[in-house]
Design a protein around this motif. Sequence first.
Motif, PDB file in Angstrom:
ATOM      1  N   TYR A   1     -13.617  22.433  -3.660  1.00 58.48           N
ATOM      2  CA  TYR A   1     -12.289  22.356  -3.066  1.00 58.48           C
ATOM      3  C   TYR A   1     -11.177  22.778  -4.026  1.00 58.48           C
ATOM      4  N   LYS A   2     -11.571  23.213  -5.213  1.00 56.98           N
ATOM      5  CA  LYS A   2     -10.604  23.687  -6.217  1.00 56.98           C
ATOM      6  C   LYS A   2      -9.483  22.669  -6.411  1.00 56.98           C
ATOM      7  N   ILE A   3      -9.895  21.421  -6.647  1.00 56.00           N
ATOM      8  CA  ILE A   3      -8.933  20.331  -6.808  1.00 56.00           C
ATOM      9  C   ILE A   3      -8.105  20.552  -8.072  1.00 56.00           C
ATOM     10  N   LYS A   4      -6.792  20.571  -7.899  1.00 63.54           N
ATOM     11  CA  LYS A   4      -5.897  20.931  -8.996  1.00 63.54           C
ATOM     12  C   LYS A   4      -5.690  19.806 -10.014  1.00 63.54           C
ATOM     13  N   LYS A   5      -5.915  18.578  -9.587  1.00 67.08           N
ATOM     14  CA  LYS A   5      -5.733  17.435 -10.493  1.00 67.08           C
ATOM     15  C   LYS A   5      -7.040  16.652 -10.574  1.00 67.08           C
ATOM     16  N   PRO A   6      -8.012  17.182 -11.325  1.00 65.77           N
ATOM     17  CA  PRO A   6      -9.331  16.535 -11.372  1.00 65.77           C
ATOM     18  C   PRO A   6      -9.295  15.110 -11.920  1.00 65.77           C
ATOM     19  N   ASP A   7      -8.403  14.829 -12.877  1.00 63.58           N
ATOM     20  CA  ASP A   7      -8.325  13.465 -13.424  1.00 63.58           C
ATOM     21  C   ASP A   7      -7.857  12.481 -12.365  1.00 63.58           C
ATOM     22  N   LEU A   8      -6.878  12.889 -11.559  1.00 63.53           N
ATOM     23  CA  LEU A   8      -6.408  12.043 -10.461  1.00 63.53           C
ATOM     24  C   LEU A   8      -7.533  11.818  -9.456  1.00 63.53           C
ATOM     25  N   PHE A   9      -8.254  12.878  -9.129  1.00 62.81           N
ATOM     26  CA  PHE A   9      -9.343  12.755  -8.167  1.00 62.81           C
ATOM     27  C   PHE A   9     -10.424  11.792  -8.669  1.00 62.81           C
ATOM     28  N   LYS A  10     -10.754  11.875  -9.951  1.00 60.48           N
ATOM     29  CA  LYS A  10     -11.777  10.984 -10.511  1.00 60.48           C
ATOM     30  C   LYS A  10     -11.336   9.531 -10.453  1.00 60.48           C
ATOM     31  N   LYS A  11     -10.062   9.261 -10.724  1.00 64.66           N
ATOM     32  CA  LYS A  11      -9.558   7.885 -10.648  1.00 64.66           C
ATOM     33  C   LYS A  11      -9.585   7.386  -9.206  1.00 64.66           C
ATOM     34  N   PHE A  12      -9.244   8.264  -8.286  1.00 62.73           N
ATOM     35  CA  PHE A  12      -9.315   7.919  -6.867  1.00 62.73           C
ATOM     36  C   PHE A  12     -10.756   7.576  -6.479  1.00 62.73           C
ATOM     37  N   VAL A  13     -11.697   8.412  -6.873  1.00 56.96           N
ATOM     38  CA  VAL A  13     -13.105   8.184  -6.546  1.00 56.96           C
ATOM     39  C   VAL A  13     -13.593   6.874  -7.133  1.00 56.96           C
ATOM     40  N   ASN A  14     -13.252   6.603  -8.391  1.00 59.46           N
ATOM     41  CA  ASN A  14     -13.677   5.352  -9.030  1.00 59.46           C
ATOM     42  C   ASN A  14     -13.165   4.139  -8.265  1.00 59.46           C
ATOM     43  N   PHE A  15     -11.910   4.196  -7.831  1.00 55.17           N
ATOM     44  CA  PHE A  15     -11.324   3.068  -7.100  1.00 55.17           C
ATOM     45  C   PHE A  15     -12.027   2.860  -5.760  1.00 55.17           C
ATOM     46  N   VAL A  16     -12.237   3.943  -5.023  1.00 51.22           N
ATOM     47  CA  VAL A  16     -12.852   3.838  -3.696  1.00 51.22           C
ATOM     48  C   VAL A  16     -14.289   3.335  -3.801  1.00 51.22           C
ATOM     49  N   LEU A  17     -15.077   3.899  -4.719  1.00 53.85           N
ATOM     50  CA  LEU A  17     -16.483   3.513  -4.825  1.00 53.85           C
ATOM     51  C   LEU A  17     -16.648   2.089  -5.356  1.00 53.85           C
ATOM     52  N   ARG A  18     -15.687   1.642  -6.131  1.00 54.21           N
ATOM     53  CA  ARG A  18     -15.744   0.266  -6.647  1.00 54.21           C
ATOM     54  C   ARG A  18     -15.332  -0.749  -5.593  1.00 54.21           C
ATOM     55  N   ASN A  19     -14.705  -0.274  -4.528  1.00 58.41           N
ATOM     56  CA  ASN A  19     -14.209  -1.183  -3.483  1.00 58.41           C
ATOM     57  C   ASN A  19     -14.947  -0.974  -2.165  1.00 58.41           C
ATOM     58  N   ASN A  20     -16.267  -0.805  -2.245  1.00 55.20           N
ATOM     59  CA  ASN A  20     -17.066  -0.669  -1.027  1.00 55.20           C
ATOM     60  C   ASN A  20     -17.036  -1.952  -0.208  1.00 55.20           C
ATOM     61  N   SER A  21     -17.318  -1.817   1.067  1.00 56.85           N
ATOM     62  CA  SER A  21     -17.359  -2.949   2.017  1.00 56.85           C
ATOM     63  C   SER A  21     -16.001  -3.638   2.134  1.00 56.85           C
ATOM     64  N   ARG A  22     -14.950  -2.867   2.000  1.00 55.84           N
ATOM     65  CA  ARG A  22     -13.597  -3.396   2.148  1.00 55.84           C
ATOM     66  C   ARG A  22     -12.789  -2.482   3.066  1.00 55.84           C
ATOM     67  N   ILE A  23     -11.767  -3.066   3.687  1.00 60.19           N
ATOM     68  CA  ILE A  23     -10.861  -2.272   4.501  1.00 60.19           C
ATOM     69  C   ILE A  23      -9.824  -1.645   3.582  1.00 60.19           C
ATOM     70  N   LEU A  24      -9.798  -0.319   3.569  1.00 62.68           N
ATOM     71  CA  LEU A  24      -8.847   0.416   2.738  1.00 62.68           C
ATOM     72  C   LEU A  24      -8.075   1.389   3.616  1.00 62.68           C
ATOM     73  N   SER A  25      -6.861   1.658   3.224  1.00 62.11           N
ATOM     74  CA  SER A  25      -6.027   2.641   3.906  1.00 62.11           C
ATOM     75  C   SER A  25      -5.417   3.550   2.855  1.00 62.11           C
ATOM     76  N   ALA A  26      -4.863   4.663   3.307  1.00 59.26           N
ATOM     77  CA  ALA A  26      -4.169   5.558   2.382  1.00 59.26           C
ATOM     78  C   ALA A  26      -3.036   4.810   1.691  1.00 59.26           C
ATOM     79  N   ARG A  27      -2.391   3.907   2.433  1.00 53.83           N
ATOM     80  CA  ARG A  27      -1.279   3.151   1.860  1.00 53.83           C
ATOM     81  C   ARG A  27      -1.748   2.218   0.741  1.00 53.83           C
TER      82      ARG A  27
END
Length: 393
Positions: free
Chosen positions: A198-224
């Motif tokens: 996807y040619k992600i322009k901010k790979p460090d931001l994407f990695k932090k996002f991924v870490n947060f989402v994967l660490r918070n499995n089985s939870r209700i999450l929203s973009a907000r």
Amino acid sequence: MIIREKYLKQIRPFYESDLVKIITGIRRCGKSVILKTIYDELNHITSNTIYLDFEDADDLKKADSADLLLNYIEQNKKDGKCYIFLDEIQNVKEWAIAVRTLRLHNNSVFISGSNSKLLSKEFATELSGRYISFRIRPFVYREIVEYSNQIGRNFNVTDYLIWGGFPKRFDMKNDESTIRYLKDLEDTIVIKDLIKRYKIKKPDLFKKFVNFVLRNNSRILSARSIHKYLAGQGIECSSNTILGYMHYLKEAYVIDELPQYSTKVKRELSFNHKLYNSDVSFNSLKVDNNRYDFDHNLENIVYNELLYMGYDLKVFDNKGKEIDFIATKNGKKYLVQVAYSVVDEKAYKREFSAFSNLDNSNQKILITNDAIDYSTSTVRHIRLEDFLLMDEL
């Protein structure tokens, strides 16, 4: 390797179909093994079969473009229907052109690949809907038991709750090699499959996002809520960026979204979604000092197991009290609550109160890791070890 009969039963009715059969799923979940198993089955019936693995340099040299692939098939197929197996098809240039052509000339075509494009809108457009897809997932517990018996090793439920079901990890000799394998796999998915594709322009931001989402499995999450977390870390990004990142993880089968149940279909669109990891190892790789998240991993495991059993799942909102799943199959509905343990009185009251004020039209089930039977006159308690070996509820 074990015969994954659950998936084969779904695919066999389409062996003769002119629909392209797509074997899809997250990297290293066993797609190639499924493809080879089907190939072996059909080889007992006919010799008119062709198998190409495009991760093999020799096979790729034979047919690394649509034209070369079509020429190779034409030169090597026999008279009558030919059964064609194309593994890691995304490595072939303009592969969709070749696949569209092959299915029109008395061929039964099976393909698999690791590229998330295999189930994207682009792929649907390229094949004009002339395909059927089968999603393969990492091992569930009964498959782990079967495979561990085959290789002469033992993996208990706790091991499953921590390190999940990626098939190859069961060949690792110790925890250190298991962790290294799983970390390399996650890096490949995040960096090679997603950041690069996807040619992600901010790979460090994407990695932090991924870490947060994967660490918070089985939870209700929203973009907000994700935006709020990142902002708290001093990281600025738009909600649209977060929604885009979420879409990438879903396309690569890293996470699933589960909507909340409502008797009014339109209302479901307004709820936040609950997120589950395709494999709980993604959570466990991110903990410190072996403080594994057994509570949420257990719920994630139950989610994966119920899907394997064939249940349609949604989160159930009982007037503000969340019940983890309303599971539907063959017209029957089950309300399923999951907890690691209800030995503690507070946990007992919390989990059982989720069922309060509900009639008995749907069976109420509590799944925990406790050895004691906590069943009541209205709630059926199932021990996790028993649940993991059940075919249905």
